[in-house]
Each structure stands twice: as C-alpha cells, then as structure tokens.
Design a protein around this motif. Structure first.
Motif, PDB file in Angstrom:
ATOM      1  N   MET A   1      14.309  25.341   5.928  1.00 59.73           N
ATOM      2  CA  MET A   1      13.470  26.143   5.965  1.00 59.73           C
ATOM      3  C   MET A   1      12.212  25.696   6.611  1.00 59.73           C
ATOM      4  O   MET A   1      11.830  25.959   7.871  1.00 59.73           O
ATOM      5  N   ILE A   2      11.511  24.729   6.011  1.00 60.01           N
ATOM      6  CA  ILE A   2      10.362  24.085   6.275  1.00 60.01           C
ATOM      7  C   ILE A   2      10.510  22.888   7.522  1.00 60.01           C
ATOM      8  O   ILE A   2       9.829  22.974   8.488  1.00 60.01           O
ATOM      9  N   ARG A   3      11.577  22.190   7.139  1.00 63.70           N
ATOM     10  CA  ARG A   3      11.831  21.185   8.070  1.00 63.70           C
ATOM     11  C   ARG A   3      12.142  21.720   9.359  1.00 63.70           C
ATOM     12  O   ARG A   3      11.609  20.824  10.463  1.00 63.70           O
ATOM     13  N   SER A   4      12.962  22.661   9.534  1.00 60.98           N
ATOM     14  CA  SER A   4      13.171  23.133  10.720  1.00 60.98           C
ATOM     15  C   SER A   4      11.920  23.580  11.771  1.00 60.98           C
ATOM     16  O   SER A   4      11.982  23.418  13.023  1.00 60.98           O
TER      17      SER A   4
ATOM     18  N   ALA B   1      17.165  24.880  -2.477  1.00 66.06           N
ATOM     19  CA  ALA B   1      16.556  23.577  -2.445  1.00 66.06           C
ATOM     20  C   ALA B   1      17.108  22.692  -1.345  1.00 66.06           C
ATOM     21  O   ALA B   1      16.326  21.965  -0.654  1.00 66.06           O
ATOM     22  N   VAL B   2      18.444  22.903  -1.059  1.00 65.73           N
ATOM     23  CA  VAL B   2      18.975  21.954  -0.132  1.00 65.73           C
ATOM     24  C   VAL B   2      18.476  22.535   1.231  1.00 65.73           C
ATOM     25  O   VAL B   2      18.237  21.664   1.949  1.00 65.73           O
ATOM     26  N   ALA B   3      18.264  23.944   1.195  1.00 65.30           N
ATOM     27  CA  ALA B   3      17.764  24.351   2.770  1.00 65.30           C
ATOM     28  C   ALA B   3      16.234  23.763   2.881  1.00 65.30           C
ATOM     29  O   ALA B   3      15.876  23.422   3.960  1.00 65.30           O
ATOM     30  N   ILE B   4      15.423  24.059   1.667  1.00 64.25           N
ATOM     31  CA  ILE B   4      13.860  23.465   1.791  1.00 64.25           C
ATOM     32  C   ILE B   4      14.100  22.080   2.351  1.00 64.25           C
ATOM     33  O   ILE B   4      12.978  21.966   3.134  1.00 64.25           O
TER      34      ILE B   4
ATOM     35  N   LEU C   1      24.459  13.855  -0.199  1.00 66.89           N
ATOM     36  CA  LEU C   1      23.327  14.638  -0.602  1.00 66.89           C
ATOM     37  C   LEU C   1      22.543  13.441  -1.393  1.00 66.89           C
ATOM     38  O   LEU C   1      21.203  13.601  -1.392  1.00 66.89           O
ATOM     39  N   ARG C   2      22.944  13.077  -2.317  1.00 64.32           N
ATOM     40  CA  ARG C   2      22.327  12.093  -3.320  1.00 64.32           C
ATOM     41  C   ARG C   2      21.748  10.874  -2.687  1.00 64.32           C
ATOM     42  O   ARG C   2      20.435  10.445  -2.788  1.00 64.32           O
ATOM     43  N   THR C   3      22.363  10.253  -1.605  1.00 62.81           N
ATOM     44  CA  THR C   3      21.585   9.214  -0.670  1.00 62.81           C
ATOM     45  C   THR C   3      20.382   9.775   0.224  1.00 62.81           C
ATOM     46  O   THR C   3      19.573   8.603   0.473  1.00 62.81           O
TER      47      THR C   3
ATOM     48  N   LYS D   1      13.265  19.221  -4.864  1.00 62.76           N
ATOM     49  CA  LYS D   1      13.644  17.819  -4.927  1.00 62.76           C
ATOM     50  C   LYS D   1      13.927  17.475  -6.651  1.00 62.76           C
ATOM     51  O   LYS D   1      14.634  16.971  -6.862  1.00 62.76           O
ATOM     52  N   ASP D   2      13.214  18.028  -7.466  1.00 59.86           N
ATOM     53  CA  ASP D   2      13.074  18.007  -8.965  1.00 59.86           C
ATOM     54  C   ASP D   2      14.613  18.644  -9.308  1.00 59.86           C
ATOM     55  O   ASP D   2      15.299  17.896 -10.047  1.00 59.86           O
ATOM     56  N   LEU D   3      14.778  19.833  -8.871  1.00 57.72           N
ATOM     57  CA  LEU D   3      16.017  20.483  -9.132  1.00 57.72           C
ATOM     58  C   LEU D   3      17.221  19.836  -8.922  1.00 57.72           C
ATOM     59  O   LEU D   3      18.368  19.541  -9.589  1.00 57.72           O
ATOM     60  N   LEU D   4      17.252  19.246  -7.518  1.00 58.34           N
ATOM     61  CA  LEU D   4      18.494  18.659  -7.176  1.00 58.34           C
ATOM     62  C   LEU D   4      18.742  17.224  -7.865  1.00 58.34           C
ATOM     63  O   LEU D   4      19.582  16.835  -8.017  1.00 58.34           O
TER      64      LEU D   4
END
Length: 86
Positions: A1-4, A30-33, A42-44, A75-78
């Motif tokens: 979302m934001i990164r794009s 969260a992944v999309a943000i 994902l972890r790395t 970030k906190d959720l993931l």
C-alpha cells in the motif's frame, strides 16, 4: 500500500490499494503495508522492510504520524506472530 506509492516510480498510482485501513489489522494487511510477500523469507525481510519504509514516512521527516503508527502496528503484529511460531 504505502511502499508502492513511495517507491513505485511512474506507475505507482496504479499500484495503490483501494480503500482505507481495516479497523483491526490482520496479517494480510500488515504484509501489504510493509510491501512484503507472505512466505518463508518474511522473517528475514521484516526488519529491513520496516526500516526502509519508516525512513520515507517518519513524522520527523514530514511523514504522517497516522501512517507511521500503521507501519509500526504492521511490524509489531508480524513480529509478535513470528516470535510465537518459534
């Protein structure tokens, strides 16, 4: 979302997700943000993705406090979820 929108180049506007944020963030949001892909790496990638997007959206650098809070929430959720799986 934001990164794009921040890093996407001339076609960035076409990559924005329509609509707002969900009232309670879930894993997919969260992944999309954070501009990540859900999977084994994902972890790395989490820490670097968060740092990179916060540099562009931090309130001290003219970014929105609301967006910064959503980035941190993602970030906190993931992070919490991934630590629970260890």
């Amino acid at each position: 979302m934001i990164r794009s929108g921040v890093f996407g180049g001339k076609r960035a506007a076409e990559q924005w997700v329509k609509g707002g944020f969900k009232s309670k963030m879930d894993r997919n949001e969260a992944v999309a943000i954070l501009g990540l892909k859900d999977g084994p790496r994902l972890r790395t990638q989490l820490k670097d993705a968060h740092r990179h997007i916060m540099l562009a959206n931090h309130p001290d650098r003219g970014g929105s406090p609301y967006l910064a809070s959503k980035i941190n929430e993602a970030k906190d959720l993931l992070d919490k979820e991934l630590k629970g799986r260890s």
